[in-house]
Design an enzyme around this catalytic site. Structure first.
Site, mmCIF file in Angstrom:
data_model
loop_
_atom_site.group_PDB
_atom_site.id
_atom_site.type_symbol
_atom_site.label_atom_id
_atom_site.label_comp_id
_atom_site.label_asym_id
_atom_site.label_seq_id
_atom_site.Cartn_x
_atom_site.Cartn_y
_atom_site.Cartn_z
ATOM 1 N N ASP A 273 0.908 -1.143 0.000
ATOM 2 C CA ASP A 273 0.000 0.000 0.000
ATOM 3 C C ASP A 273 0.950 1.196 0.000
ATOM 4 O OD1 ASP A 273 -1.541 2.201 0.606
ATOM 5 O OD2 ASP A 273 -2.864 1.108 1.958
ATOM 6 N N HIS A 274 1.108 1.815 -1.166
ATOM 7 C CA HIS A 274 2.210 2.771 -1.281
ATOM 8 C C HIS A 274 2.074 3.947 -0.323
ATOM 9 C CE1 HIS A 274 -0.662 4.595 -4.116
ATOM 10 N NE2 HIS A 274 -0.133 5.722 -3.719
ATOM 11 N N HIS B 39 -5.813 2.831 1.904
ATOM 12 C CA HIS B 39 -5.035 3.991 2.365
ATOM 13 C C HIS B 39 -5.620 4.637 3.629
ATOM 14 C CE1 HIS B 39 -3.323 3.446 -1.485
ATOM 15 N NE2 HIS B 39 -4.136 4.210 -2.177
HETATM 16 N N1 LIG Z 1 -0.603 2.652 -12.308
HETATM 17 C C1 LIG Z 1 -0.645 3.067 -11.068
HETATM 18 O O1 LIG Z 1 -0.386 4.231 -10.755
HETATM 19 C C2 LIG Z 1 -1.006 2.103 -9.958
HETATM 20 C C3 LIG Z 1 -1.126 2.606 -8.658
HETATM 21 C C4 LIG Z 1 -1.417 1.722 -7.619
HETATM 22 C C5 LIG Z 1 -1.568 0.370 -7.891
HETATM 23 N N2 LIG Z 1 -1.459 -0.095 -9.181
HETATM 24 C C6 LIG Z 1 -1.618 -1.539 -9.425
HETATM 25 O O2 LIG Z 1 -0.472 -1.997 -10.137
HETATM 26 C C7 LIG Z 1 -0.850 -3.027 -11.045
HETATM 27 C C8 LIG Z 1 -0.398 -2.630 -12.442
HETATM 28 O O3 LIG Z 1 -1.050 -1.446 -12.808
HETATM 29 P P1 LIG Z 1 -0.704 -0.661 -14.155
HETATM 30 O O4 LIG Z 1 -1.427 0.612 -14.057
HETATM 31 O O5 LIG Z 1 0.730 -0.663 -14.403
HETATM 32 O O6 LIG Z 1 -1.429 -1.593 -15.246
HETATM 33 P P2 LIG Z 1 -1.131 -1.660 -16.794
HETATM 34 O O7 LIG Z 1 -0.543 -0.408 -17.296
HETATM 35 O O8 LIG Z 1 -2.377 -2.193 -17.419
HETATM 36 O O9 LIG Z 1 0.000 -2.797 -16.889
HETATM 37 C C9 LIG Z 1 -0.291 -4.157 -16.773
HETATM 38 C C10 LIG Z 1 0.921 -4.936 -17.165
HETATM 39 O O10 LIG Z 1 0.621 -6.328 -17.123
HETATM 40 C C11 LIG Z 1 1.158 -6.947 -18.278
HETATM 41 N N3 LIG Z 1 0.410 -8.164 -18.541
HETATM 42 C C12 LIG Z 1 -0.912 -8.299 -18.772
HETATM 43 N N4 LIG Z 1 -1.218 -9.593 -18.968
HETATM 44 C C13 LIG Z 1 -0.056 -10.282 -18.857
HETATM 45 C C14 LIG Z 1 0.273 -11.647 -18.982
HETATM 46 N N5 LIG Z 1 -0.652 -12.575 -19.223
HETATM 47 N N6 LIG Z 1 1.563 -12.019 -18.836
HETATM 48 C C15 LIG Z 1 2.531 -11.086 -18.600
HETATM 49 N N7 LIG Z 1 2.265 -9.775 -18.463
HETATM 50 C C16 LIG Z 1 0.977 -9.373 -18.591
HETATM 51 C C17 LIG Z 1 0.986 -5.894 -19.349
HETATM 52 O O11 LIG Z 1 1.898 -6.053 -20.390
HETATM 53 P P3 LIG Z 1 1.650 -6.787 -21.779
HETATM 54 O O12 LIG Z 1 0.326 -6.362 -22.286
HETATM 55 O O13 LIG Z 1 2.837 -6.308 -22.568
HETATM 56 O O14 LIG Z 1 1.722 -8.246 -21.470
HETATM 57 C C18 LIG Z 1 1.397 -4.655 -18.581
HETATM 58 O O15 LIG Z 1 2.813 -4.560 -18.566
HETATM 59 C C19 LIG Z 1 -2.356 -3.182 -10.900
HETATM 60 O O16 LIG Z 1 -2.626 -4.194 -9.972
HETATM 61 C C20 LIG Z 1 -2.804 -1.850 -10.319
HETATM 62 O O17 LIG Z 1 -3.984 -1.972 -9.559
HETATM 63 C C21 LIG Z 1 -1.176 0.751 -10.210
#
Ligand SMILES: NC(=O)c1ccc[n+]([C@@H]2O[C@H](COP(=O)([O-])OP(=O)(O)OC[C@H]3O[C@@H](n4cnc5c(N)ncnc54)[C@H](OP(=O)(O)O)[C@@H]3O)[C@@H](O)[C@H]2O)c1
Length: 489
Positions: free
Chosen positions: A178-179, A241
């Site tokens: 939880d950042h 949070h």
């Molecule tokens: N973004 C934020 O600021 C933020 C903040 C808090 C928490 N989070 C959490 O962090 C996580 C990631 O969020 P995000 O925003 O970075 O999502 P995102 O941009 O949709 O990235 C998802 C990643 O998963 C990869 N992926 C999807 N299916 C896959 C598979 N079958 N095998 C391998 N890789 C796969 C995608 O790459 P490919 O399509 O290239 O495979 C992509 O690199 C989530 O759980 C989100 O709730 C994010």
């Protein structure tokens, strides 16, 4: 024996990796804080060569790293950055990652951090496949898995996820992130409370009148609408949070700074919070939605997903009996601000001449988590050249002033380093996750029932629905925001 340290990021092409994880790792590298013999392996399905991946990360580092971009240091960093194109739903492809790592580890004690920066619906499968690919045994170095938020959608799914994760990993290998807990200002809460002798004696029901916790965002749901519409503000912000902030404000002094001592006390806070019964939910909660929310592409027609929530909790223990804790969070609000305000009781007797019916303003302590990190204490002072006229003034601590403009690192820096060191203090334990869902679930369920308070609408750029003001006004209070600024327009 010589050791190696691999950081494997699943979801390497994604947003979090680009904006937070890689810039934080780069900053750690520049500070000389990465362990020796380190390497970062990015894994996702996108077709990147190592060079293309490095270029992708470099652009993110230039935009988001705290430290200045330095071409020479970037080149050193990038030399340890490689990419593996793979789908983690196929465990044979994870075996490919394993082979690559084993080759690099070359018989050394191979420590590995697996970061799941992937959609939550993939967590379970990813962990099962890490197990199936025999990548989590700790015979030749530690194996730790970071799981991003959200952890579950409700108590049942969080429990099921915990069970699935425990089938493969020991709790000590799991780092539920939880950042917010990585923010300096949040960590400082424990120091502030327990490294100073002034506050703890008054940190209880005898002196504290009520507590407000605000996590306000100015942004609306934007391009996250489709995701957000299924989640809403309570799951997105409150369960994790805001509840974590509440736990840190309310916790008893842990016996030590050891992870388990802190986590035990936080779990006790959740156990002591009085659950809100369905028939009371309308009196203790407000659910709101900004007016233009339903016009956003991706939002279901007639959606009742709340973009704003206010909740009043009580904590049933000796320290906090009878002290209301008000929490609110929302999108499209008037200011971006996360803060905790502790209101103290008014003096029992006022000896100063005051107009009929007037009351002394209470002392209050504002702990600003972001964006203006600091702490302010507001108290009464005599206005000069009057007989006894009083005005609220502040004593103020600003991180920037005391420690310098660049003093506050990105939360992910600290959290990544803690995983590498094996310190889980700032990560949520399985019981705490389930306990907080246990408190939030009845509210979400009641909001779907005949007991639900009406959905209140608010204009973007305001402080939320008037019903939220009524919730707190009913108890004789009003919301505050902005360190040092009492009251809201
Ligand atoms: N973004 C934020 O600021 C933020 C903040 C808090 C928490 N989070 C959490 O962090 C996580 C990631 O969020 P995000 O925003 O970075 O999502 P995102 O941009 O949709 O990235 C998802 C990643 O998963 C990869 N992926 C999807 N299916 C896959 C598979 N079958 N095998 C391998 N890789 C796969 C995608 O790459 P490919 O399509 O290239 O495979 C992509 O690199 C989530 O759980 C989100 O709730 C994010």
């Amino acid at each position: 024996m010589d050791e190696s340290n691999a950081i494997v990021i699943f979801g390497a092409s994604g947003d979090l990796t680009r904006r937070k994880l890689m810039p934080s790792l780069y900053d750690l590298y520049r500070k000389g804080r990465l362990p020796k013999n380190w390497r970062i392996v990015g894994v996702s399905r996108t077709d990147f060569s190592d060079e293309a991946f490095q270029a992708h990360v470099e652009a993110g580092v230039k935009e988001f790293a705290r430290s200045m971009y330095d071409a020479r240091q970037w080149a050193e960093f990038a030399a340890n950055l490689c990419y593996f194109r793979g789908d983690l739903t196929h465990f044979e492809q994870l075996q490919g990652v394993d082979r690559m790592l084993c080759e690099w580890e070359d018989g050394r004690q191979g420590n590995r951090l697996y970061y799941l920066s992937i959609a939550p619906n993939l967590y379970e499968q990813a962990i099962a496949n890490l197990g199936a690919a025999d990548m989590v045994h700790q015979d030749h170095g530690w194996r730790r898995v970071v799981i991003e938020k959200p952890f579950g959608q409700d108590l049942a799914s969080a429990r099921a996820l915990n069970q699935a994760v425990h089938r493969v990993l020991d709790e000590s290998q799991i780092y539920r992130i939880d950042h917010y807990l990585g923010k300096e200002t949040v960590q400082n809460l424990l120091v502030f409370r327990f490294a100073n002798s002034l506050y703890e004696p008054v940190w209880n029901r005898n002196y504290i009148d009520h507590v407000q916790i605000t996590a306000a965002e100015t942004v609306d749901v934007g391009h996250r609408a489709e995701f957000y519409d299924k989640v809403g503000v309570v799951r997105d912000m409150m369960q994790n949070h805001v509840m974590q902030l509440l736990a840190l404000v309310a916790t008893e002094p842990p016996t030590s700074f050891a992870a388990e001592a802190i986590r035990n006390e936080k779990a006790k806070v959740f156990q002591s919070i009085r659950p809100i019964r369905p028939e009371n939910v309308a009196g203790c909660t407000v659910r709101g939605q900004y007016r233009t929310y339903r016009d956003t592409p991706g939002v279901a027609p007639g959606s009742t997903t709340p973009t704003y929530a206010a909740i009043r909790y009580y904590i049933d223990n000796w320290r906090w009996q009878g002290v209301p804790f008000y929490m609110r969070s929302g999108k499209a609000l008037a200011a971006k601000s996360t803060e905790i305000t502790i209101f103290f009781k008014r003096p029992p007797h006022v000896m100063f001449p005051m107009p009929e019916g007037a009351q002394l303003a209470p002392n209050y302590l504002s702990i600003c988590i972001q964006p203006d990190e600091g702490i302010e204490f507001s108290f009464q002072a005599k206005v000069p050249d009057t007989v006894a006229e009083m005005r609220t003034v502040d004593m103020s601590f600003q991180y920037e002033q005391s420690f310098g403009a660049m003093a506050i690192p990105e939360a992910y820096e600290r959290l990544l380093l803690d995983v590498i060191k094996g310190d889980p203090s700032l990560f949520t334990r399985s019981d705490a996750i389930e306990l907080s869902w246990q408190l939030i679930d009845p509210i979400l369920e009641a909001w779907q029932s005949k007991h639900a308070p009406p959905l209140s609408f608010y204009e973007s750029g305001t402080w939320g629905p008037v019903e939220a003001n009524e919730l707190i006004a009913h108890d004789g209070y009003h919301w505050t925001h902005g360190c040092g600024q009492e009251g809201e327009a």
